[in-house]
Design an enzyme around this catalytic site. Structure first.
Site, short mmCIF file in Angstrom:
data_model
loop_
_atom_site.label_atom_id
_atom_site.label_comp_id
_atom_site.label_asym_id
_atom_site.label_seq_id
_atom_site.Cartn_x
_atom_site.Cartn_y
_atom_site.Cartn_z
N LYS A 63 -9.24 2.58 -2.72
CA LYS A 63 -9.79 1.79 -1.41
C LYS A 63 -11.04 2.29 -1.14
O LYS A 63 -11.42 3.24 -1.05
CB LYS A 63 -8.50 2.27 -0.56
CG LYS A 63 -8.59 1.60 0.73
CD LYS A 63 -7.54 1.94 1.68
CE LYS A 63 -7.38 1.19 3.17
NZ LYS A 63 -6.25 1.47 3.79
N GLU B 97 0.80 -1.29 -0.16
CA GLU B 97 0.08 0.06 -0.08
C GLU B 97 0.80 1.21 0.11
O GLU B 97 1.98 1.24 0.73
CB GLU B 97 -0.91 -0.13 1.46
CG GLU B 97 -1.82 1.26 1.39
CD GLU B 97 -2.61 0.95 2.62
OE1 GLU B 97 -3.70 1.72 2.67
OE2 GLU B 97 -2.21 0.08 3.58
N ASP C 274 15.68 -1.41 32.58
CA ASP C 274 14.91 -0.60 31.54
C ASP C 274 16.08 -0.05 30.53
O ASP C 274 16.27 -0.35 29.37
CB ASP C 274 14.04 0.61 31.97
CG ASP C 274 12.77 0.04 32.81
OD1 ASP C 274 12.38 -0.81 32.56
OD2 ASP C 274 12.35 0.77 33.63
N GLY D 219 22.31 0.97 35.35
CA GLY D 219 22.30 -0.21 36.03
C GLY D 219 21.19 -1.14 36.14
O GLY D 219 21.17 -2.12 36.36
N CYS E 95 -5.72 -3.13 2.10
CA CYS E 95 -5.54 -3.28 3.49
C CYS E 95 -6.96 -3.42 4.05
O CYS E 95 -7.50 -4.52 3.98
CB CYS E 95 -4.83 -2.16 3.74
SG CYS E 95 -4.19 -2.34 5.40
#
Length: 596
Positions: free
Chosen positions: A127, A44, A349, A346, A163
């Site tokens: 579309k 698309e 995350d 440390g 789509c």
């Protein structure tokens, strides 16, 4: 029954790069033709990239898209590829933008597909179903098409769809059955969400049953701002049999021979030139049927049949990791950043973000900075250094305490304000390195923290991109364990220190501080957040699901009052059904509370 050799080109376009995207079409068509393809499919809006958002309203951009389509048709013929029909997605328009004063009913910008053959645009399709939910605003941008284009290719009638046409029952697929087609082509820009691949195959099978025809589904791959597209292109027979399936998160050409029913009758030979669907045509399922033919196509190749193969889906953690890596890589590369920088605490995350960045860009393009204060534990400093050694990234140490002390010597600050000051000094250092050396700053706050506002504005939230913005804290841990196990399985050094995975999470902004001092345990918090944020459950629904009412009230208050922080957060890769941003749009000024 005729056999068509299909080539599904799962490629990675860039929004606005019309010349580069046209080059993709030419290169991949050459590869497909060399493989004997008789029909080549691209995703698309591949010529413009997707989504183009408000570029739709620029008439100069629409005109450039239309010109690029005609030019790539001519270039394919000049390349000696004019005999191969190619389906290309692009931006078209048959009237002024809908937001303009001269807008015309039923006309405007179109999300379009074109069939290129013999140096010409021989057929177009607009579309029909326009999504207007989640990240999609296509009712804002496009006018829906009311005609189904059926093109005869190699003795087979092929219907074109785009789509969302596949995600809705009725419309083009119902019309395709009445039109008697043998194959429905659907070109897609379908963004990734966890487990969407499990939904996609049953959906394609339902549409194949609705159309009574085989379905060829081609999806783009790559990152675009907060979206990432995973590919997962596939071909399904009219009986629902999965015939071929491409891998996720990589560019890929899926070539497969499909036996299809021969078209009946003359089939029409109306060429749809210039990008406009002609009036008239037979009616089916409320749509006009417009028929065209592409003329001669390359003969079916001799020898063994082409078999595209079936790639089996991977585990959830592997899938998410690949999505996050691809989203980060394309954001950095497509925006032409040379490198990234992030703070290494440390903790879990920053360790996961660092590992993602090294996987996406390589260690030479990742700078990790330890920014210790007097409250930073020795084990946290050691864990940050350990991660740097494991991954090979550029590691630096910039103590913040002297700068914090200077502020405290000149301002009377205490309590949480001092905690926030430390985070903001760290943010200033990272942004200074960005300005000085050209790095993109990565922020590392997970979705759970963003949900409850557990971050400091202009401090740990500072940055240009957040790879884990849509990742719940409990999933962060799962990803870390999976990535280490995957490295061990391949005989490589696990990138994330076990200490970072195992220790209790802490911002380390005050003595002995833990996340659990302020928040419920993440095993308790995340299910409430998932229900409230992703599932739109209210207080009653959450309590009925078994959550403690007092905890629910506390969590919902934190979520509701943090909207102003989320509105200022960096973009980040979407992996869930409802990421913060365009998926979830709530007012900042809002007095409604679920607890009354």
């Amino acid at each position: 029954m005729p056999t068509l050799r299909l080539a599904l080109s799962q490629v990675n376009p860039s929004v606005g790069d019309l010349a580069g995207n046209a080059g993709l079409v030419r290169r991949w068509t050459r590869t497909a033709a060399d493989a004997g393809a008789q029909l080549v499919l691209f995703p698309e809006m591949v010529l413009t990239g997707y989504p183009v958002e408000d570029l739709v309203f620029r008439r100069s951009f629409v005109a450039a898209s239309q010109a690029a389509l005609r030019r790539v048709a001519a270039d394919l013929a000049a390349d000696g590829l004019g005999g191969v029909p190619v389906v290309v997605g692009y931006l078209d328009a048959d009237g002024p933008p809908q937001v303009s004063s001269d807008a015309e009913p039923g006309r405007g910008a179109r999300n379009a597909a074109a069939v290129l053959h013999g140096g010409e645009v021989v057929a177009t399709y607009f579309k029909h179903h326009l999504p207007n939910y989640g990240v999609f605003d296509e009712d804002r941008y496009f006018v829906p098409g009311d005609a189904l284009t059926v093109v005869r290719v190699g003795g087979v009638d092929v219907a074109l769809t785009i789509c969302e046409d596949m995600w809705q029952a009725g419309g083009p697929f119902a019309a395709a059955r009445q039109a008697g087609v043998g194959l429905v082509v659907t070109i897609n820009g379908s963004p990734y969400e966890l487990n969407k691949d499990d939904i996609r195959l049953p959906l394609v099978r339902r549409r194949a049953a609705e159309a009574g025809a085989a379905v060829a589904y081609v999806n783009m791959v790559g990152g675009q701002d907060e979206l990432v597209f995973e590919g997962d292109s596939l071909i399904v027979g009219a009986d629902g049999t999965l015939l071929a399936r491409a891998p996720q998160f990589v560019e890929h050409l899926l070539v497969h021979d499909v036996e299809l029913p021969a078209a009946e009758g003359s089939g029409g030979d109306t060429a749809l030139a210039g990008g406009a669907a002609p009036a008239g045509g037979e009616l089916a399922a409320g749509m006009r049927i417009v028929r065209a033919a592409v003329g001669d196509v390359p003969p079916a190749p001799g020898g063994a049949a082409a078999v595209g193969g079936i790639i089996e889906p991977v585990a959830d953690e592997a899938e998410v990791w690949q999505a996050l890596v691809l989203g980060l890589r394309d954001y950095v590369d497509k925006n032409r950043f040379p490198s990234v920088v992030l703070g290494l605490s440390g903790g879990i995350d920053s360790a996961v973000v660092a590992a993602l960045a090294v996987d996406a860009l390589g260690p030479d393009r990742v700078v990790g900075v330890s920014l210790p204060s007097r409250h930073s534990s020795e084990h946290s400093r050691a864990d940050a250094e350990d991660l740097a050694k494991r991954t090979g990234l550029d590691y630096r140490v910039e103590p913040i305490q002297p700068m914090v002390d200077t502020f405290l010597a000149n301002l009377s600050l205490s309590g949480v304000t001092v905690e926030n000051l430390q985070a903001r000094v760290r943010g200033v250092i990272l942004m200074a390195l960005s300005n000085q050396e050209g790095h993109l700053v990565l922020t590392t706050g997970n979705k759970s923290e963003l949900a409850v506002g557990y971050s400091t504005l202009y401090g740990d939230s500072v940055g240009g991109f957040n790879p884990v913005k849509d990742v719940w804290k409990t999933l962060i841990w799962r990803l870390a364990k999976w990535r280490n196990a995957d490295a061990a399985r391949r005989g490589e050094t696990p990138p994330i220190p076990e200490n970072s995975i195992g220790k209790p999470p802490s911002a380390e902004l005050s003595p002995g501080q833990l996340d659990s001092d302020t928040l419920p345990d993440y095993d308790v918090l995340d299910p409430i957040l998932i229900g409230y944020v992703d599932g739109d459950l209210g207080r009653t629904g959450l309590v009925e699901s078994g959550h403690d009412p007092a905890v629910v009230d506390r969590v919902l208050r934190m979520v509701d009052t943090a909207e102003y922080k989320r509105r200022q957060s960096a973009p980040g890769t979407k992996i869930s059904m409802k990421a913060f941003g365009r998926d979830r749009r709530l007012p900042i000024t809002n007095r409604w509370r679920e607890d009354g």
